[in-house]
Design a protein around this motif. Structure first.
Motif, PDB file in Angstrom:
ATOM      1  N   ALA A 212      -5.336   7.813   7.550  1.00  5.60           N
ATOM      2  CA  ALA A 212      -6.087   7.019   8.336  1.00  5.60           C
ATOM      3  C   ALA A 212      -6.601   5.806   7.490  1.00  5.60           C
ATOM      4  O   ALA A 212      -6.458   4.596   7.878  1.00  5.60           O
ATOM      5  N   GLU A 213      -6.790   5.771   6.378  1.00  2.00           N
ATOM      6  CA  GLU A 213      -7.159   4.858   5.277  1.00  2.00           C
ATOM      7  C   GLU A 213      -5.963   3.903   5.026  1.00  2.00           C
ATOM      8  O   GLU A 213      -6.209   2.725   4.427  1.00  2.00           O
ATOM      9  N   MET A 214      -4.836   4.246   5.642  1.00  2.00           N
ATOM     10  CA  MET A 214      -3.576   3.307   5.355  1.00  2.00           C
ATOM     11  C   MET A 214      -3.600   2.316   6.180  1.00  2.00           C
ATOM     12  O   MET A 214      -2.770   1.198   6.233  1.00  2.00           O
TER      13      MET A 214
ATOM     14  N   GLU B 222       0.912   5.500  -0.741  1.00  5.98           N
ATOM     15  CA  GLU B 222      -0.196   6.554  -0.920  1.00  5.98           C
ATOM     16  C   GLU B 222       0.891   7.929  -0.822  1.00  5.98           C
ATOM     17  O   GLU B 222       2.010   7.772  -0.152  1.00  5.98           O
TER      18      GLU B 222
ATOM     19  N   THR C 209       0.676  -1.152  -0.048  1.00  2.75           N
ATOM     20  CA  THR C 209      -0.076  -0.032   0.084  1.00  2.75           C
ATOM     21  C   THR C 209       0.918   1.250  -0.141  1.00  2.75           C
ATOM     22  O   THR C 209       1.582   1.456   1.080  1.00  2.75           O
TER      23      THR C 209
ATOM     24  N   GLU D  13      -8.624  15.998   4.345  1.00  9.15           N
ATOM     25  CA  GLU D  13      -8.224  15.137   3.311  1.00  9.15           C
ATOM     26  C   GLU D  13      -6.960  14.335   3.797  1.00  9.15           C
ATOM     27  O   GLU D  13      -6.736  13.267   3.390  1.00  9.15           O
TER      28      GLU D  13
ATOM     29  N   ARG E  87      -5.631  13.813   6.708  1.00  6.88           N
ATOM     30  CA  ARG E  87      -5.789  12.884   8.050  1.00  6.88           C
ATOM     31  C   ARG E  87      -6.687  11.764   7.462  1.00  6.88           C
ATOM     32  O   ARG E  87      -6.297  10.628   7.803  1.00  6.88           O
ATOM     33  N   ASP E  88      -7.442  11.933   6.372  1.00  4.03           N
ATOM     34  CA  ASP E  88      -8.302  10.858   5.955  1.00  4.03           C
ATOM     35  C   ASP E  88      -7.376  10.012   4.980  1.00  4.03           C
ATOM     36  O   ASP E  88      -7.564   8.672   5.238  1.00  4.03           O
ATOM     37  N   ARG E  89      -6.584  10.383   4.247  1.00  6.14           N
ATOM     38  CA  ARG E  89      -5.650   9.605   3.407  1.00  6.14           C
ATOM     39  C   ARG E  89      -4.741   8.640   4.432  1.00  6.14           C
ATOM     40  O   ARG E  89      -4.324   7.415   4.181  1.00  6.14           O
TER      41      ARG E  89
ATOM     42  N   ARG F  32       3.336  -1.028   4.578  1.00  5.38           N
ATOM     43  CA  ARG F  32       3.082   0.525   3.789  1.00  5.38           C
ATOM     44  C   ARG F  32       3.827   1.512   3.558  1.00  5.38           C
ATOM     45  O   ARG F  32       4.790   1.525   4.660  1.00  5.38           O
TER      46      ARG F  32
END
Length: 410
Positions: free
Chosen positions: A203-205, A187, A185, A197, A199-201, A216
């Protein structure tokens, strides 16, 4: 009283168990001939601009800032260099200095946009742009070195954060790592995303329960060097681009190496090329001196407030590494700035030593402090004193109290 992290980790303090060990290494890499020739051509072009600058303080400073801004991008990646060479700036040249030294204001969200150049378009500049465009599509020795750096770490289960300075470089690194590690993974988080966005990116990892063993990799610009903690998902920091501000350098590592890091060992790796006059100048003038002070005092000392000597010292170092001796009077002014910077670094180190000696916790004896501490504690009162106060106050107002699970309720 000041308690540094070293005070907690070097002795028998229980708090030391909450911090991981920190392993810091350097990873030098060699430039391919085409990339080295491009860097040298860009530097020669910039030094020519500096040599032709007027004698006025502003004109000379503008030429220095434009040179350093471009050379930062050149040392970052061909993609960042091409973006900087294409970007034109008009009357915003004064904004170059804070960008050069990684001091973007709090209101500047896109801190990773490549700065433009104030140089006029001419055939030599067009030739540099053509070179950069060609290199964008060729094998990148810095990218190859990053893969070599990460391979053994990934095998050990590490989860790295790769910090880049510029947006174009971050996108280039992300794409390169996805090709090198297709199963992982990977990103990127840059200034084009809003804070939410970002923080969300991150957290999604977080891994799912069935793939927690997979590593990752996060590629980030310095928009993540403050504000978002990464210690729960990552345990390694790679400085793909050298920060020109030692405080920012520490902030990058602080996203991972902090209280609550579950890994017992945190790694930080600083990449640089000994072939590059730019990397060499930054290491000698800024980072190695700041690191020496940090080892002596236990804290990172920021750059001296007066940036003129810093700029002079960087220019002098790059000129020396290129064997360039244009305009003797210019060289003498640069030498004056270098000596002024050395004095500023020494003053900062001595002031920090005095401060640490005055307020260090080791300078205070517990047996001497204990009586005063007991006096303050008696004045503040205990939980029993607080309970007695509440009971008496409520009784004075005629409010009945009852105990429920050891909590007084009116």
């Amino acid at each position: 009283m000041q308690r540094r992290r070293i005070d907690l980790t070097s002795g028998d303090w229980d708090e030391g168990r909450a911090f991981p060990k920190h392993d810091t290494t350097e990873f030098p890499y060699r430039l391919f001939s085409a990339h080295l020739e491009f860097q040298e051509a860009a530097l020669d072009y910039c030094l020519g601009i500096v040599s032709r600058a007027g004698s006025g303080q502003r004109e000379r400073r503008m030429a220095f800032w434009g040179t350093l801004a471009l050379m930062r991008c050149v040392s970052s990646s061909p993609a960042a260099a091409l973006s900087a060479l294409r970007n034109r700036i008009a009357n915003e040249s004064d904004r170059l200095e804070p960008q050069i030294y990684d001091e973007d204001g709090e209101d500047e969200d896109a801190v990773d946009i490549e700065p433009g150049t104030a140089f006029a378009i001419d055939p030599e500049l067009n030739a540099l742009m053509a070179r950069a465009e060609n290199l964008v599509h060729e094998a990148d020795p810095k990218m190859a070195a990053l893969v070599d750096t990460l391979l053994p770490l990934i095998k050990k289960g590490a989860n790295p954060v790769v910090f880049c300075r510029y947006l174009a470089t971050a996108e280039h690194v992300r794409d390169g790592l996805r090709k090198a590690f297709p199963k992982l993974t990977i990103e990127s988080v840059t200034g084009v995303l809003t804070p939410d966005e970002r923080r969300d990116r991150v957290a999604e990892m977080a891994p799912a329960d069935d793939d927690k063993q997979l590593s990752r990799i996060l590629v980030a610009t310095d928009c993540l060097s403050e504000g978002i903690n990464l210690q729960q998902l990552f345990d390694t920091v790679v400085h793909y681009d050298l920060s020109w501000n030692p405080t920012r350098h520490q902030q990058r590592e602080g996203r991972v190496d902090r209280f609550g890091q579950p890994a017992e060992l945190v790694r930080s790796i600083m990449m640089f090329s000994p072939d590059s006059a730019i990397d060499g100048a930054v290491l000698d003038v800024i980072l190695r001196k700041a690191n020496k002070i940090r080892k002596t005092t236990g804290v990172t000392v920021p750059l001296p407030d007066e940036r003129g000597p810093v700029t002079d010292a960087l220019m002098a170092s790059m000129m020396l590494r290129r064997g360039t001796h244009r305009q003797l009077s210019l060289d003498l002014r640069l030498d004056d700035g270098t000596r002024a910077l050395e004095t500023s670094w020494r003053d900062a180190e001595e002031n920090e030593k005095k401060s640490r000696a005055r307020f260090a916790q080791n300078a205070m004896k517990p047996q001497e402090i204990a009586p005063e501490w007991q006096k303050v504690r008696s004045l503040l009162g205990s939980p029993a004193d607080a309970r007695q106060f509440v009971e008496r106050a409520m009784a004075r107002f005629g409010v009945p109290l009852e105990v429920r699970k050891t909590i007084l309720l009116a």
